[in-house]
Design a protein around this motif. Structure first.
Motif, PDB file in Angstrom:
ATOM      1  N   GLU A  79       7.882 -28.864  12.709  1.00 40.41           N
ATOM      2  CA  GLU A  79       8.048 -29.221  13.974  1.00 40.41           C
ATOM      3  C   GLU A  79       8.866 -30.270  14.111  1.00 40.41           C
ATOM      4  OE1 GLU A  79       6.960 -27.839  17.789  1.00 40.41           O
ATOM      5  OE2 GLU A  79       5.452 -27.331  16.431  1.00 40.41           O
TER       6      GLU A  79
ATOM      7  N   ARG B 191      12.967 -27.091  18.727  1.00 41.40           N
ATOM      8  CA  ARG B 191      11.639 -27.512  18.579  1.00 41.40           C
ATOM      9  C   ARG B 191      11.601 -27.484  16.937  1.00 41.40           C
ATOM     10  NH1 ARG B 191       8.355 -23.929  22.262  1.00 41.40           N
ATOM     11  NH2 ARG B 191       6.399 -24.977  21.084  1.00 41.40           N
ATOM     12  N   ARG B 192      12.022 -26.452  16.351  1.00 42.28           N
ATOM     13  CA  ARG B 192      11.806 -26.409  15.010  1.00 42.28           C
ATOM     14  C   ARG B 192      12.992 -26.502  13.969  1.00 42.28           C
ATOM     15  NH1 ARG B 192       6.999 -22.046  15.999  1.00 42.28           N
ATOM     16  NH2 ARG B 192       6.366 -23.481  17.581  1.00 42.28           N
TER      17      ARG B 192
ATOM     18  N   ALA C  70       1.260 -27.239  15.311  1.00 41.80           N
ATOM     19  CA  ALA C  70       2.060 -26.562  14.498  1.00 41.80           C
ATOM     20  C   ALA C  70       1.777 -25.219  14.269  1.00 41.80           C
ATOM     21  CB  ALA C  70       2.187 -27.534  13.219  1.00 41.80           C
TER      22      ALA C  70
ATOM     23  N   GLY D  35       2.272 -23.067  17.020  1.00 42.88           N
ATOM     24  CA  GLY D  35       3.614 -22.645  17.142  1.00 42.88           C
ATOM     25  C   GLY D  35       4.216 -21.588  16.080  1.00 42.88           C
TER      26      GLY D  35
END
Ligand code: C2E
Ligand code: MG
Ligand code: MG
Length: 793
Positions: free
Chosen positions: A554, A758-759, A787, A790
């Motif tokens: 993340e 975002r990643r 995390a 996600g």
């Protein structure tokens, strides 16, 4: 049209000559044979005739001998009586030594004045079987005449048959006159009757010698020795055992008895007797017996040839020869026809086979063999004329996609069209061939002033022009190609083509749609590649493969949400190798399918293992285009999940953008099937291909990995930030999350976070790690529930 060595007209002429020569030869041989047969027959006949004839002449000569002996006996002066004659005759064994003799005697010329004492003497010594009786001699015909010729001596056997009476006057018999001529000539004379019996007369003069004149002979004549023999029996004896022969005996001084009386033919040769028959056109042989040339024996006959007379033999030979000739004629005709046909067929088939052996069946272009032949010829010519030859290997980029998208018929059409277009772009003395699949070769004679680099570009341009393919629906296609060039000065054509191929490989591996000119060092690279490929085959079985995992975090918090499996090869001699060093080889050789299966299974197992301490941390596995094509991929993935017990949503399959472009429909279907399993799909290296985001919506994609070249450009290359921004926004609008790759620096991370990404992953967070290190990293960085949420989205 193929030419054969013998035309139909030529064949007819040859067979006609054979027939003509055969017939001529047959006639000649037949004539020769007949002549030879005739000669043989004549020869054997002559031998036979000579044998038979000489038997007769010998007998006749001996008859003459006997007459001479008798003459000597009687002319010696000693009185010869009938008794003495008989004993002499018996002593000399005449009956057996002189076959055919039937009578013997002596006729005395008796002047009228001496008739009485003669009669007296005769009465004392009468001829056997002819008793005189008493009184004067009864003369036949009755006298008186100046002299008489009366039998004085005779053998008993002859008497009854030939002496009619004791007083028969032989000289007075009308027309005979033989005794007078014998007397006058001093020569032997003969008389014949019944064509069978011959009486030979030999004169006996008083004084023992032959008087030299007729007058003296008439004075000195004492009588004639008379010898009677059966010529017929002599002839028959001679003929015994010889068929088909006729023997006749003639005598020059003979007098004949005919039905009309007696005819004198002195001096001419008259036939006395004959025996046997000689049918047909008889051959004759005359043998004259040298007894004053008086006797003549004639042998005639048809020689013993059986059925096969010389004529028949000749005809048979002619017939056989003619038959043989006709046979030979037919044979030659048939053979030459058959041979011509066979030659023609062989020619045709050879030509066809040669064509097939040297040409590509699809395009009709020269194949590898013919190209090698041409290249050899061109190289030779180049050495002589001091110019160079360039071989260009052409590989159509992504050709497989054409087959997959439009079908093989269109693919084949395209290959044919490419062949035509290449030809159209080249000079007439250049050669275009196809050596397989989508690979073409151009052989160009490069003289001074010909730039082969330009030629290669011209070829590339020509191929980029759209092709109109397919019926009835027209497909417009343009293709790019990779070209490898190698120029001249090689020992063999193989060397030249191999080098062009090496250059082509280089063109492909350096990005396609270009031409590359061969350099010597490419060989080394190629050899490397070949040995590496061989080693790679051992790698899986030899447990030389490993997976490193690069954490995906993340970006805002740094907590781990997943890890990307990156393949490593622990090469026994080269050491640890990164995928960049072997993954292309694995793809091109197809080994990547096997390799990929191992990676999927392994990654699933590893991720399943770390679920215990890092629940929800997913795993990403790279899947190559080649693997996507493989029918077994779905099953492999399913098996990996099942075997490991890993939740499907925890597994992400990364597919590079370029792989999507090869056969979009096909890939889309395959991805759908994978999605059906529940796994996630990410597009890797996004931005390196040419696909637009709009294009992406065709695929069931969950995330998009922004290629690290963009990330690297942040703060360095103008426009990178805005590009990244629009990329992230568009992705979000499509419901696709973005993951940034290759984040090495903090400013990159910050910008990405600011733009909404975002990643991400990169050296900034972690390098790819061996499993043990990853585990430690996970334990340290995967605590946050956000995390995990996600990663499992
Ligand atoms: P990729 O999928 O894009 O993987 C990321 C690559 O970037 C990895 O290289 C990784 O080491 C490298 N990388 C990560 N962070 C950074 C960074 O901050 N800076 C730089 N410069 N590089 C970074 P790697 O491991 O050499 O892999 C190269 C490529 O090989 C991969 O690119 C992937 O396309 C392919 N690959 C790796 N493993 C496999 C595999 O198991 N199967 C298949 N088909 N391809 C694989
Ligand atoms: Mg990747
Ligand atoms: Mg990547």
């Amino acid at each position: 049209m193929l030419r054969t060595r013998s035309s139909p007209r030529g064949r007819t002429a040859v067979s006609a000559v054979v027939l003509l020569v055969g017939l001529t030869a047959s006639v000649a041989v037949a004539i020769g044979w007949r002549m030879q047969a005739v000669r043989q027959v004549q020869h054997s006949f002559a031998a036979q005739a000579a044998g038979v004839g000489s038997a007769v002449t010998t007998t006749l000569l001996r008859m003459d001998d006997l007459a001479w002996q008798a003459r000597v006996l009687i002319g010696s002066g000693d009185e010869v009586t009938n008794t003495r004659l008989a004993s002499w005759y018996a002593n000399i064994d005449a009956a057996t030594r002189y076959p055919g003799i039937v009578g013997f005697g002596y006729i005395e010329f008796v002047p009228a004045s001496r008739l009485a004492p003669f009669t007296k003497q005769l009465r004392r010594d009468p001829v056997p079987g002819l008793p005189l009786g008493f009184g004067p001699l009864q003369l036949v015909p009755p006298g008186p005449r100046s002299y008489y010729c009366i039998a004085r001596l005779a053998l008993a056997a002859a008497v009854n048959r030939y002496l009619i009476s004791p007083g028969l006057d032989f000289c007075a018999i009308q027309g005979i006159g033989v005794l007078q001529s014998v007397r006058d000539s001093g020569q032997f004379g003969a008389f014949t009757f019944n064509r069978r019996i011959v009486a030979v007369f030999a004169p006996v003069y008083r004084g023992g010698t032959d008087p030299s004149t007729v007058a003296r002979r008439r004075v000195q004549i004492a009588g004639v020795v008379t010898e009677i023999f059966d010529v017929q029996s002599i002839l028959r004896q001679a003929l015994a055992g010889h068929r088909g022969l006729k023997l006749s005996v003639s005598r020059r001084d003979v007098r004949l008895s005919t039905s009309s009386g007696l005819a004198a033919r002195v001096g001419t040769l008259s036939t006395i007797a004959s025996a046997g028959t000689a049918p047909g056109s008889a051959l004759t042989k005359r043998l004259s017996v040298d007894a004053d040339g008086r006797w003549m024996v004639t042998v005639s006959g048809s020689p013993q040839t059986g059925l096969l007379t010389p004529d028949v033999q000749g005809s048979l030979v002619l017939g056989a020869g003619a038959l043989l000739s006709v046979f030979a004629f037919l044979l030659v005709r048939t053979l030459s026809r058959g041979r011509a046909r066979a030659i023609r067929t062989v020619h045709e088939q050879t030509a066809q086979l040669r064509y097939m052996a040297l040409h590509d069946s699809l395009t009709g272009l020269p194949n590898r063999r013919l190209l090698l032949e041409r290249a050899d010829q061109m190289l030779e010519a180049a050495t002589r004329e001091s110019h160079t030859v360039t071989a260009i290997f052409i590989d159509i980029d992504g050709f497989k996609g054409v087959n997959d998208s439009f079908g093989h018929a269109v693919g084949d059409d395209l290959l044919r069209a490419i062949g035509r277009r290449l030809i159209g772009t080249l000079r007439s003395d250049d050669t275009v061939g196809r050596i397989g699949g989508d690979e073409f070769v151009v052989l160009a004679a490069a003289g001074p002033g010909r730039d082969t680099g330009q030629l290669a570009e011209r070829l590339l341009d020509a191929l980029r022009e759209p092709f109109e393919l397919g019926e009835p629906d027209t497909v417009l296609l343009s293709v790019s190609a990779s070209l490898g060039l190698a120029t001249g000065d090689r020992a063999t054509a193989e060397d030249l083509l191999r080098d062009a191929d090496v250059a082509l490989y280089s063109a492909k591996s350096s990005g396609r749609d270009r031409h590359v000119v061969f350099r010597q060092e490419m060989h080394v690279a190629l050899q490397e590649r070949v040995s590496l490929e061989n080693d790679l085959r051992m790698a899986i079985a030899g447990a030389q493969l490993e997976l490193d995992y690069q954490p995906v975090v993340e970006l805002s918090s740094g907590s781990v949400i997943g890890a990307e499996a990156l393949l490593r090869w622990q090469h026994p001699t080269r050491g640890r190798l990164d995928p960049g060093e072997f993954i292309l080889i694995a793809e091109e050789s197809g080994l990547v399918v096997e390799l990929g299966s191992w990676v999927i299974a392994r990654a699933c197992a590893d991720a399943a293992a770390w679920q215990s301490f890092a629940p929800g941390v997913g795993v990403s596995v790279n899947v190559s285009a080649r693997q996507l094509e493989d029918e077994g991929l779905v099953a492999t993935v399913a098996h990996g999940l099942r075997a490991s017990g890993l939740a499907a949503r925890t597994l992400t399959l990364e597919i590079t953008e370029t792989a999507l472009m090869q056969d979009p429909d096909h890939i889309a279907r395959r991805l759908e099937a994978l999605k059906h399993l529940g796994v996630r799909v990410a597009i890797d290296d996004f931005g390196t291909g040419y696909s637009s985001l709009a294009y992406l919506h065709r695929f069931p994609v969950d995330s998009l990995k922004i290629d690290r070249t963009f990330v690297a450009g942040i703060g360095k290359t103008d426009g990178t930030e805005s590009l990244i921004r629009s990329l992230i926004q568009l992705s979000e609008s499509l419901g696709i999350e973005t993951v940034a790759e290759g984040i090495e620096e903090e400013p990159q991370r910050r910008l990405l976070v600011k733009e909404g990404c975002r990643r991400g992953q990169g050296f900034l967070f972690a390098r790819p790690l061996p499993t043990s290190s990853l585990h430690a990293f996970l334990r340290a960085n995967s605590e946050q529930p956000s995390a995990r949420a996600g990663a499992s989205r």
